[in-house]
Design a protein around this motif. Sequence first.
Motif, PDB file in Angstrom:
ATOM      1  N   LEU A  81      -3.373   4.610   6.767  1.00  0.00           N
ATOM      2  CA  LEU A  81      -4.517   4.093   7.509  1.00  0.00           C
ATOM      3  C   LEU A  81      -4.219   2.712   8.086  1.00  0.00           C
ATOM      4  O   LEU A  81      -4.565   2.424   9.246  1.00  0.00           O
ATOM      5  N   PHE A  82      -3.580   1.860   7.285  1.00  0.00           N
ATOM      6  CA  PHE A  82      -3.273   0.505   7.758  1.00  0.00           C
ATOM      7  C   PHE A  82      -2.235   0.554   8.876  1.00  0.00           C
ATOM      8  O   PHE A  82      -2.376  -0.124   9.906  1.00  0.00           O
ATOM      9  N   ARG A 132      -2.158   7.409   1.540  1.00  0.00           N
ATOM     10  CA  ARG A 132      -3.052   7.423   2.695  1.00  0.00           C
ATOM     11  C   ARG A 132      -3.542   6.022   3.061  1.00  0.00           C
ATOM     12  O   ARG A 132      -3.857   5.756   4.224  1.00  0.00           O
ATOM     13  N   LEU A 133      -3.610   5.100   2.091  1.00  0.00           N
ATOM     14  CA  LEU A 133      -4.019   3.734   2.407  1.00  0.00           C
ATOM     15  C   LEU A 133      -2.997   3.069   3.323  1.00  0.00           C
ATOM     16  O   LEU A 133      -3.344   2.400   4.295  1.00  0.00           O
ATOM     17  N   ARG A 134      -1.726   3.278   2.999  1.00  0.00           N
ATOM     18  CA  ARG A 134      -0.679   2.737   3.872  1.00  0.00           C
ATOM     19  C   ARG A 134      -0.773   3.381   5.249  1.00  0.00           C
ATOM     20  O   ARG A 134      -0.642   2.705   6.281  1.00  0.00           O
ATOM     21  N   LEU A 161       0.833  -1.194   0.000  1.00  0.00           N
ATOM     22  CA  LEU A 161       0.000   0.000   0.000  1.00  0.00           C
ATOM     23  C   LEU A 161       0.874   1.254   0.000  1.00  0.00           C
ATOM     24  O   LEU A 161       1.997   1.247   0.516  1.00  0.00           O
TER      25      LEU A 161
END
Length: 487
Positions: free
Chosen positions: A215-216, A211-213, A208
């Motif tokens: 969030l995770f 922002r996806l990374r 990722l």
Amino acid sequence: MFVAVLIVADVLSRSRNFHFYYTDDGAVPASLASDGLNLFAYTSDPTIIAALFVIHALVALQLLVGYKTRVAMVISFIFVISLDQHNPYVTSYADVLFRLLLFWALFLPLGERWSIDAVHRDREARTSVFSIATLGALFQMIAMYVINGYHKSGEELWTGGEATPLIMGLDDTTFLLGETMRQFPELLQLGGLTWYYMLLYGWLLFLLTGRLRLLFAGAFVVAHASFAVTVRIGAFPYVAMAGLMLFAQGAFWRDLDRLARLVGVPVDRLHAAAGRVGAVARVFPRHIPTAGGELWTRRAVYTGFYGIAAFLVVALALLAVGTGAGVVPADDGPKEQVEDVAYETMIYQPEWSIFAPVPRTTDRYHVFAAQTTTGERIDVYNDRELSFERPGKQLQQQYGTYRERFYMNSVRRAGDTGPASLALAEHLCETWEGEDGEELTHLNMYYASEDVTMETIDSPEDRDRSTYTIYRHGCGDRDPIVIQDVT
């Protein structure tokens, strides 16, 4: 900065039991230290050891402000290894992860921003960094998560969701909000299953981006924060959070700046204050003069460190693969030499079997039955009359610090053959003194184990309990005796 704060906090925490754990006057004399890199192995003088503690903290403060950051990082790494080697009985997975992250940090540009080094630098700070070291640091965190998830995958308690409620039922590890969370078993089951699948899919931290990374990675931070206020596992949540900061890409800091402005934080004034701090940073000498000039050029020093580290990491990887494929014999000399170096510098990879494959579902507490010169029988560990009843509802309060729990686990595992239990028994015999001057004549170490089930999480009195002997000791030249038969 996060790493430096963790080092200072660790030094202060260990100092609480300085004489007991780190000098020959305590229960872990220098003779019990591990072989390998250990600055503390060259002295047994408590004053010198204390001075090394102070130097360790001062170097961490140097790392905090980012002055000669790489040098401070190397020295801090050596000190951290030395402390763990000097007393291996109080270490845990938190220390293992911290050492490995520090190893990769040796080759990261930690002084690129927010540092005195950044003020001294003639060029603009880089917006991104890519190297073998950055990959290694990221994969270190991912490997820990994925391997731990793999260990958990074959256990029904984890795949069925019962593991987390049972862990929260352990009175010797839970604290703060842990007891409160027991009242919500369904929520704990959901949280445990979520954590289990996060571990299995931890590799998404690398795939990722943006922002996806974020969030995770943020979900992992939230999970570790929950551990920090429910389970007494020491610095592990904070060390993991430090490692997760590496997954915060540039967009995170830019978004943070925008968010701060949106909620009314005076960002511009903070930047101005940072500029004034930068002026103070220029007071520090950019180059440290020496009588004979530079002893080594930076290029030679850095090349040496990078070369040794790269050789060690690559050699370990190739030898591991070669051994598994049958190309390199398991008892091959070079392989053993490389592994020896890894263990001496403590940068080996463990199994990462944290609460896995089977989570611990037994509460434990210790009873040290002792007999005095007046014939009285007492429990010297809990400072009470001899009794095998629980010393209290919150068993974690048996331990003055979280490291004491790890130490007692080491004593328990040592049993009647390991040096840890013998050294502790001798220490108690030599140092314990009653109100009227009586001394100990005999000591029996026991631990009690209670089976925790879903039905007995909140009712310790209903649990099945067993008591086991760790070690029997006769003080001085006396022969050991059975003070209390628990068979």
